[in-house]
Design an enzyme around this catalytic site. Structure first.
Site: not given
Length: 630
Positions: A283, A369, A397
């Site tokens: 990343k 979630e 969600r």
């Protein structure tokens, strides 16, 4: 610029077909130029940087090998899609990224034919790509479908549901796992890349299928061969799980090795059935500040490319997120039962300090979630007091769990809802436009909307003391500059606060637009009430205002459909109050990206817009009243 040739190649690439005419040995130069261009663009506009830097080579290889847009690429979340945008006809528009009227920060179907699926929330790519693959099979279309998903997004149950279904359907689907949670380990090098090429080749696939046919007549020998193959692959690759789900697992390979990516994808393009390619990337690859601190450069504002220094504006006070972060640490000092839960949003939700001070009471459940909400319910059942820190758009969600597992059982779970209302540049996928509507219809819920920083702290304390489910919603960014009192005092449940007594017009303000509402009340000599609670609603003060004024105006940064204003309408109707009501809030459409002020202005929720709408509505009502009397 780190390029192999002095002649820029990126400038010659408008669409992927321009990329495909290049020689394979030129792709490294394209990747280097693409990375440099991406850094420069995001430094000027802000946006998601680290993720895109990690997928530069992968993006180049995908568009080089596959016939996009006929072949479908489905990006998960979309944070890593900026290189994809640059290579698909939008390079010259990158200067308007995430700005009003400019490019979205996420893939968007109405923006480009190359954006095959609109995203913003995590872990949807495999499900969507599977649907596309099955649709191609049913309609006889000859196309390849690829889902690109990050290791973080793979923590969601939805991703595994899709993997399980894809393996069962034997779909022609390629799933690429972009794994950037670890550095390039020793097994991701020449040897591993060699095995990836071998395992993805036609020769290996043919031998594997042929052997199955020959050995199937001898069950004991076939079983031995099957187990031997699994164990040999298991010594080289960690793909047993995906093999069990029905995928042919390839990898892990170096996601920054463009030659290996191209050759592996070329081989995989010719294979049928579910394929799983595991790549390892870094990343922030290629930009040292982002490599050193990928979290800070995940979603970043404008910055200086040379120094890496972020452009900052003098803060008028703490952000609402910081207010929450301070409150939860203070509360945890007082109550050892307090436990914090977040679905992979430690930094965004302000829980860094809490995680450091109370590591045994901090739980990051990943991008899950639904699990976060039910996990909190389980804790609450056993006397622990959970606080779920979650963005408004992500709480959607976990809605079934909120109703079925928390509210139905009346469990004391506090939901600290960040990014409520208008969020600005992240646009419609991240807007917190609906929480007041979807929360207030749930029995047992207490719902509060903070109008300033200090009120946010006191509401969090109030909600924590409540013996049942409670939600406190607050916006992104800083508030009105109100001093935050260290002392915590509970607000009487369901009680509003009248701030100004005026004539004719009564303004009822819910949450973060109190500043604009105050300006409007001063200009119009209107009464002003900070309602504070959406549920339970202060019906007494609403009826009092209805009996003493000629017009009621409700203001909220939530959709007007089913929102706080609707709750006021229902109250007036139930008590037979016949008074005109003007409901101001977000219109019944998804809000486009832009700055917070631009989005509010578009929704006619700036102070000047509010004043103009009230004046127009009130004059119209007075005219109608005059005509009826005549």
């Amino acid at each position: 610029m780190n390029s192999e040739s002095s002649t820029p190649l990126l400038d010659t690439i408008e669409y992927p077909q321009d990329l495909r005419v290049l020689k394979p040995e030129q792709l490294r130069q394209v990747s280097d130029e693409l990375r440099d261009f991406l850094i420069q663009c995001v430094s000027e506009t802000g946006g998601h940087l680290s993720s895109g830097l990690g997928t530069v080579e992968l993006t180049v290889a995908l568009h080089y090998i596959f016939d996009t847009p006929n072949d479908r690429l489905v990006w998960d979340v979309g944070h890593q899609s900026y290189p994809h945008k640059i290579l698909t006809g939008r390079r010259k528009q990158m200067s308007g990224l995430r700005q009003k009227g400019g490019l979205s920060g996420f893939p968007k179907r109405d923006e480009s034919a190359y954006d095959t699926f609109g995203v913003g929330h995590s872990s949807t790519s495999i499900s969507a790509a599977l649907g596309m693959a099955i649709a191609a099979r049913q309609t006889g279309e000859n196309r390849h479908v690829t889902a690109i998903i990050g290791d973080g997004a793979l923590t969601a149950g939805m991703a595994f549901e899709a993997l399980n279904h894809a393996g069962d359907l034997d779909a022609n689907l390629l799933v690429i796992l972009n794994d950037n949670d670890m550095s390039i380990s020793p097994n991701v090098g020449a040897m591993s890349n060699y095995f990836a090429r071998v395992l993805s080749s036609k020769v290996y696939a043919g031998m594997k299928q042929g052997s199955k046919k020959v050995l199937s007549a001898m069950p004991s020998v076939w079983e031995l061969a099957r187990r031997t193959e699994e164990h040999m692959k298991g010594m080289v690759v960690p793909g047993t799980l995906f093999e069990e789900l029905g995928f042919n697992y390839i990898g892990p390979i170096d996601g920054h090795d463009i030659d290996t990516l191209v050759s592996t994808l070329k081989n995989l393009k010719n294979l049928k059935g579910p394929q799983f390619l595991h790549i390892v990337t870094k990343k922030g690859k290629g930009y040292q500040p982002a490599e050193d601190n990928p979290c800070s450069y995940h979603g970043v504002g404008k910055f200086n490319v040379e120094s890496g220094k972020l452009e900052t504006k003098p803060a008028s006070g703490p952000t609402y997120t910081e207010v929450f972060g301070d409150w939860i640490c203070d509360m945890a000092e007082q109550d050892s039962k307090l436990t914090a839960i977040t679905p992979a949003m430690r930094e965004g939700s302000g829980l860094v300090k809490f995680a450091e001070q109370f590591p045994e009471r901090y739980f990051d459940v990943g991008i899950a979630e639904q699990h976060a909400v039910t996990f909190a319910a389980g804790l609450a059942c056993e006397g622990v007091h959970p606080v779920v820190a979650i963005y408004s758009t992500f709480l959607q969600r976990g809605y079934d769990q909120l109703i079925h597992d928390v509210a139905l059982q009346n469990l004391p779970v506090l939901f600290a809802i960040d990014r409520a209302g208008v969020v600005g540049p992240d646009g419609s996928t991240h807007a917190g436009s609906f929480d007041l509507s979807f929360l207030r219809c749930i029995p047992n819920m207490v719902v509060m909307a903070a109008s300033d920083e200090n009120e946010c702290r006191q509401m969090l304390y109030t909600g924590y003391q409540h013996n049942g489910p409670c939600a406190v919603r607050y916006p992104r960014g800083t508030g009105m500059g109100i001093k935050v009192e260290k002392q915590m005092t509970a607000i009487p449940l369901g009680k509003a606060q009248t701030l100004r007594q005026g004539e004719s017009i009564a303004i009822l303000s819910f949450g973060a637009l109190l500043g604009a509402a105050t300006t409007a009340a001063d200009v119009l000599n209107a009464s002003l009430t900070n309602m504070r609670f959406i549920k339970p609603l202060d019906e007494e003060i609403i009826l009092k205002m209805a009996d003493s004024h000629q017009l009621i105006v409700t203001i909220e940064d939530n959709t007007v459909v089913g929102g706080a204003g609707s709750a006021v309408n229902e109250c007036l109707l139930a008590h037979n109050r016949n008074i005109p009501v003007l409901n101001l809030g977000l219109p019944d459409k998804f809000q486009a990206h832009g700055s917070r002020d631009e989005v509010l202005s578009e929704a006619k929720l700036s102070s000047s817009d509010i004043i103009a709408q009230i004046e127009h509505f009130f004059k119209h009502q007075q005219h109608e009243k005059h005509l009826s009397l005549a």
